[in-house]
Design an enzyme around this catalytic site. Structure first.
Site, short mmCIF file in Angstrom:
data_model
loop_
_atom_site.label_atom_id
_atom_site.label_comp_id
_atom_site.label_asym_id
_atom_site.label_seq_id
_atom_site.Cartn_x
_atom_site.Cartn_y
_atom_site.Cartn_z
N SER A 139 35.42 34.25 9.59
CA SER A 139 34.59 33.38 8.75
C SER A 139 33.36 34.16 8.33
CB SER A 139 34.18 32.13 9.54
OG SER A 139 33.16 31.40 8.86
N TYR A 149 30.28 29.37 17.19
CA TYR A 149 31.31 29.61 16.18
C TYR A 149 31.07 30.95 15.50
CZ TYR A 149 34.55 28.84 12.32
OH TYR A 149 35.58 28.97 11.43
#
Length: 254
Positions: A139, A149
């Protein structure tokens, strides 16, 4: 290259789109996710539309038994795979201190431990054969200070860059796919109804475009694929921003 691709997290979102586009290119598929029903439904559609072989392998990659089953399939020399797409994942609230630590552990295990084990199994078989591609879905968060994350995705990016540099000369490539905000059910699973993520419409990407560019970059042997010019520019900008400003920028959206 063997004509079989393993896709984890294949029951929806980017995983299902990877499966669809690979099937359209004539690849046989091994679909991995926890939801057998969703996998069977997708497999039936792909068989009917593209006339390809599709194997369904339900497994929870956080569970030792489930992970071992997929590792065994990925490393099976009798049924070689040519492409591994490590896509399975989920997000958590950015407030680490408020999150349940068991959820954080599952989050780490899925994004890092499962990716590491499956990549290791694939590399062993691919290097013996002298061909193969691994795509690790990361990501743009991996370039930003964005909670755990961002941290796990940073590991995926770093690992993929290193592995591609080492193994590409032996005809096995490893690519970190780094999309930005993409129209899938990912944010709904975080409990956010569509339109309530706090992200401008111009920053959203289409899943089909993300996968198309990722497969193209992997075919070219790139270590990192950042779909769309807008996110390439954003990442370039964050590299020159002061740390506190980058951290504030990273808080945008969920």
């Amino acid at each position: 290259m063997a004509k079989t691709a393993v896709v984890t997290g294949a029951s929806s979102g980017l995983g299902a789109e990877f499966a669809r586009q690979l099937a359209a290119r004539g690849a046989s598929l091994v679909l991995v996710a926890r939801d057998r029903g969703a996998l069977e439904e997708l497999a039936d559609r792909l068989r009917a539309e593209y006339r390809v072989d599709v194997e369904v392998l339900p497994a929870d990659l956080v569970d030792d038994v489930g992970l071992a089953a997929v590792v065994e399939r990925v490393g099976d020399r009798r049924r070689p795979i040519g492409i591994l797409v490590n896509n399975a994942g989920f997000g958590l609230d950015l407030d680490f201190a408020a999150n349940d630590i068991a959820d954080e552990q599952r989050h780490l295990d899925l994004h890092v431990r499962a990716t590491m084990h499956l990549s290791h199994a694939a590399l062993g078989a691919m290097l013996e054969r002298g061909s193969g591609r691994i795509l690790n879905v990361a990501s743009v968060a991996g370039f930003l200070p964005r909670g755990t994350y961002g941290a796990v995705k940073a590991w995926v990016i770093s690992f993929s860059r290193w592995a591609n540099a080492v193994y590409r000369p032996r005809s096995v490539t490893v690519t970190a796919v780094c999309p930005g905000f993409t129209h899938t059910n990912f944010h709904e699973r975080l409990g956010l109804p569509p339109g309530q993520e706090g992200i401008p419409a111009a920053m959203w990407l289409d899943a089909a475009d993300v996968v198309r560019e990722a497969l193209r970059d992997a075919a070219r042997g790139k270590a990192v694929s950042i779909p769309s010019l807008r996110y390439k520019a954003l990442i370039a900008l964050t590299r020159i921003l002061p740390g506190p400003l980058a951290a504030r920028l990273a808080k945008t959206g969920r």
